[in-house]
Motif scaffolding. Structure first.
Motif, PDB file in Angstrom:
ATOM      1  N   LYS A  28     -30.331  67.370   6.859  1.00 46.22           N
ATOM      2  CA  LYS A  28     -29.404  67.459   7.693  1.00 46.22           C
ATOM      3  C   LYS A  28     -28.187  66.338   7.451  1.00 46.22           C
ATOM      4  CE  LYS A  28     -28.318  68.102  12.540  1.00 46.22           C
ATOM      5  NZ  LYS A  28     -27.478  66.942  12.960  1.00 46.22           N
ATOM      6  N   ASN A  29     -28.696  65.124   7.487  1.00 46.16           N
ATOM      7  CA  ASN A  29     -27.608  64.159   7.060  1.00 46.16           C
ATOM      8  C   ASN A  29     -27.042  64.300   6.124  1.00 46.16           C
ATOM      9  OD1 ASN A  29     -26.502  61.608   7.697  1.00 46.16           O
ATOM     10  ND2 ASN A  29     -28.095  60.246   7.068  1.00 46.16           N
ATOM     11  N   ILE A  30     -27.719  64.491   4.950  1.00 41.51           N
ATOM     12  CA  ILE A  30     -27.162  64.659   3.470  1.00 41.51           C
ATOM     13  C   ILE A  30     -26.164  65.936   3.717  1.00 41.51           C
ATOM     14  CG2 ILE A  30     -27.543  65.192   0.867  1.00 41.51           C
ATOM     15  CD1 ILE A  30     -30.123  63.541   1.276  1.00 41.51           C
ATOM     16  N   SER A  40     -17.851  60.902  -2.242  1.00 43.20           N
ATOM     17  CA  SER A  40     -19.173  60.159  -2.322  1.00 43.20           C
ATOM     18  C   SER A  40     -18.920  58.918  -1.256  1.00 43.20           C
ATOM     19  CB  SER A  40     -19.426  59.637  -3.656  1.00 43.20           C
ATOM     20  OG  SER A  40     -19.639  60.844  -4.472  1.00 43.20           O
ATOM     21  N   ALA A  41     -17.946  58.134  -1.579  1.00 46.40           N
ATOM     22  CA  ALA A  41     -17.594  56.967  -0.529  1.00 46.40           C
ATOM     23  C   ALA A  41     -17.754  57.395   0.808  1.00 46.40           C
ATOM     24  CB  ALA A  41     -16.427  56.177  -0.955  1.00 46.40           C
ATOM     25  N   SER A  42     -17.111  58.449   1.303  1.00 46.42           N
ATOM     26  CA  SER A  42     -16.999  58.922   2.508  1.00 46.42           C
ATOM     27  C   SER A  42     -18.284  59.440   3.039  1.00 46.42           C
ATOM     28  CB  SER A  42     -15.921  59.918   2.449  1.00 46.42           C
ATOM     29  OG  SER A  42     -16.230  61.201   2.050  1.00 46.42           O
ATOM     30  N   MET A  43     -18.948  60.038   2.051  1.00 46.70           N
ATOM     31  CA  MET A  43     -20.232  60.662   2.389  1.00 46.70           C
ATOM     32  C   MET A  43     -21.177  59.552   2.863  1.00 46.70           C
ATOM     33  SD  MET A  43     -22.686  63.191  -0.307  1.00 46.70           S
ATOM     34  CE  MET A  43     -22.669  61.781  -1.394  1.00 46.70           C
ATOM     35  N   CYS A  97     -22.902  59.139   6.159  1.00 43.08           N
ATOM     36  CA  CYS A  97     -24.641  59.199   6.200  1.00 43.08           C
ATOM     37  C   CYS A  97     -25.062  57.918   6.790  1.00 43.08           C
ATOM     38  CB  CYS A  97     -25.212  59.458   4.851  1.00 43.08           C
ATOM     39  SG  CYS A  97     -24.829  61.097   4.142  1.00 43.08           S
ATOM     40  N   ALA A  98     -24.453  56.728   6.773  1.00 44.33           N
ATOM     41  CA  ALA A  98     -24.892  55.695   7.447  1.00 44.33           C
ATOM     42  C   ALA A  98     -24.609  55.554   8.737  1.00 44.33           C
ATOM     43  CB  ALA A  98     -24.497  54.542   6.376  1.00 44.33           C
ATOM     44  N   GLY A  99     -24.008  56.599   9.242  1.00 47.99           N
ATOM     45  CA  GLY A  99     -23.505  56.674  10.667  1.00 47.99           C
ATOM     46  C   GLY A  99     -22.334  55.885  11.163  1.00 47.99           C
ATOM     47  N   ILE A 128     -14.997  55.958   7.368  1.00 50.20           N
ATOM     48  CA  ILE A 128     -15.068  57.300   6.224  1.00 50.20           C
ATOM     49  C   ILE A 128     -13.765  57.310   5.587  1.00 50.20           C
ATOM     50  CG2 ILE A 128     -15.033  59.655   6.149  1.00 50.20           C
ATOM     51  CD1 ILE A 128     -17.071  59.680   8.409  1.00 50.20           C
ATOM     52  N   GLU A 129     -12.701  57.164   6.461  1.00 53.34           N
ATOM     53  CA  GLU A 129     -11.175  57.054   5.693  1.00 53.34           C
ATOM     54  C   GLU A 129     -10.838  55.930   4.726  1.00 53.34           C
ATOM     55  OE1 GLU A 129      -7.902  56.857   8.447  1.00 53.34           O
ATOM     56  OE2 GLU A 129      -6.521  56.963   6.591  1.00 53.34           O
TER      57      GLU A 129
END
Ligand code: SF4
Length: 459
Positions: free
Chosen positions: A314-316, A354-357, A361-363, A369-370
């Motif tokens: 779910k997280n991924i 990927s950096a935003s993902m 994912c790390a919360g 994220i931006e």
């Protein structure tokens, strides 16, 4: 220059598409254009089609410069044979045009038209079309043109037909946005999470339910991870005249040997990204993320998260949705096409996604994220696209591994600082990407006329 005001209407599943490598703009896009032309021919009056004798395909700009190495000729033939990227068998695809003299049968209703390699024309040199990846299709009788269509392959497998004002969907998103600023404004006003915004928009654009969206996302992840798993066991030489030997299998064995050492984690990441990228270079099935050339970055990172750090599905899956939102913003306000932006549009975007993902994912918060996406793009600005011999191999395969490492570091830099100190917004850096791409010489935009491609030729 301003951020476009029309809302983004791209579906997650238009961005993440399953299909054969090695290039979304030169393989998947042209295949879709050819299939579209075939469908149009099928709707022409029977009396028009009954007199047809030939079909010709004209490739211009970057498609003519690097189309051979990228399999554009096979792609247009596959589309005319009514194949689609998602259902194409990569082995059958690679066998097309192996013998340049074979005549293929194009079926339009009751009419069968012979087609071979001499019907595909690579027009090198200057041209006067609105996009660097332009192709035209013509159906003719003995003496006259019966019908013609012009298409632009705008990157990531997206196409626009001449005369269509936009490639956008008819359906409107529930929460319209065209910039990161808009996104943050909506979250604030509606008191919803980023994932709620993405899911609600996807439901209204694609018409899918949340369950169906999640199932499709899991299927996309499965295709990505299958490419990684095939790539770490495959050996041998990749297709094409440069005879590049695959390396991912070796990288993986080295990673296993050094797994408890300091560099172990990076070695696994390199192996996974190169594995998926080598599968793309081999013409096998991959997922555009956002393009085929950059199809190793997100699969490599998500595989690492799953297998080594035990992130749950779910997280991924949600992290991938956040990555898609970043891809939409770049596609909408700059471009994800190497022929328009150089490699910053492909690997730079994949790295930012990927950096935003990783941050999601790390919360971390939307601001982190931006910032992560902004940092990743900032450090790809100006990166050229100059693939040797026109093959998506050098520098492309290693560049996927490098893009993933930059993504990881962008995430670390973003989440370890105070976001109030962040001076450059994601929207600003995307504007800079667009301006840089517009200024870049076309020699460095997927034409293989300069840079590494030229040096290697001189050597
Ligand atoms: S150099 Fe980058 S943009 Fe160009 S073909 Fe390779 S991966 Fe794509």
């Amino acid at each position: 220059m301003t951020i476009k005001k029309e809302p983004i209407t791209t579906s997650i599943f238009e961005l993440f598409k399953v299909g054969p490598g090695p290039s979304s703009s030169h393989t998947i896009g042209p295949m879709k254009a050819a299939k579209s032309f075939l469908d149009i021919c099928n709707s022409l009056p029977t009396e028009t089609i009954s007199s047809a004798k030939s079909i010709d395909v004209n490739l211009y700009g970057s498609l003519s410069a690097t189309g051979k190495g990228h399999g554009t000729d096979r792609a247009v033939l596959a589309g005319l044979l009514n194949w689609t990227p998602e259902t194409t068998d990569p082995k059958e695809f690679l066998n097309l045009l192996i013998d340049q003299n074979i005549n293929y049968k194009i079926q339009i209703g009751e009419k069968t038209i012979q087609f071979n390699s001499s019907n595909i024309h690579f027009h090198k040199g200057k041209f006067d079309f609105p996009h660097p990846n332009t192709l035209t299709f013509q159906i003719k009788n003995e003496n006259n043109l019966l019908h013609e269509e012009e298409y632009y392959s705008i990157g990531g497998g997206f196409i626009i037909r001449k005369g269509d004002s936009t490639e956008q969907n008819q359906k409107s998103p529930k929460y319209p946005y065209s910039s990161m600023e808009d996104v943050k404004g909506i979250l604030e006003k509606e008191k919803i999470s980023l994932i709620e915004l993405i899911l609600e928009n996807e439901k209204s654009i694609s018409g899918l339910s949340e369950v169906e969206i999640n199932q499709k996302m899991d299927s996309i992840l499965q295709f990505m991870h299958s490419a990684v798993e095939r790539g770490i066991i495959e050996d041998g030489v990749l297709p094409g005249s440069i005879k590049l030997h695959r390396k991912a299998k070796y990288l993986y064995s080295q990673a296993v040997e050094h797994k408890n050492k300091q560099e172990g984690f990076l070695m696994f990441l390199n192996a996974y990204c190169e594995a998926a990228s080598e599968e793309n270079a081999a013409g096998h099935i991959v997922v555009t993320a956002p393009t085929s050339g950059a199809s190793g970055v997100i699969p490599g990172i998500t595989y690492l998260l799953k297998k080594h750090f035990e992130y749950d599905q779910k997280n991924i899956r949600e992290g991938m949705m956040v990555a898609a939102l970043i891809g939409f913003l770049v596609k909408h306000n700059a471009s994800i096409s190497g022929a328009e932006m150089g490699c910053m549009g492909e690997i730079g975007t994949a790295s930012a996604m990927s950096a935003s993902m990783l941050s999601y994912c790390a919360g971390h918060s939307v601001n982190v994220i931006e910032a992560a996406a902004e940092i990743a793009i900032e450090h790809h600005l100006g990166m050229t696209c100059d693939p040797i011999g026109g093959y998506v191999q050098i520098p492309c395969i290693e560049r996927n591994a490098m893009g993933s490492v930059k993504a990881y570091n962008a995430y670390l830099l973003a989440c370890s600082g105070n976001q109030a100190y962040q001076k450059i917004s994601l929207d600003s850096v995307i504007k800079v990407m667009k301006a840089t791409g517009d200024d870049m010489s076309k020699k460095y935009k997927e034409t293989s006329e300069a840079g590494l491609a030229l040096s290697a030729t001189e050597c």
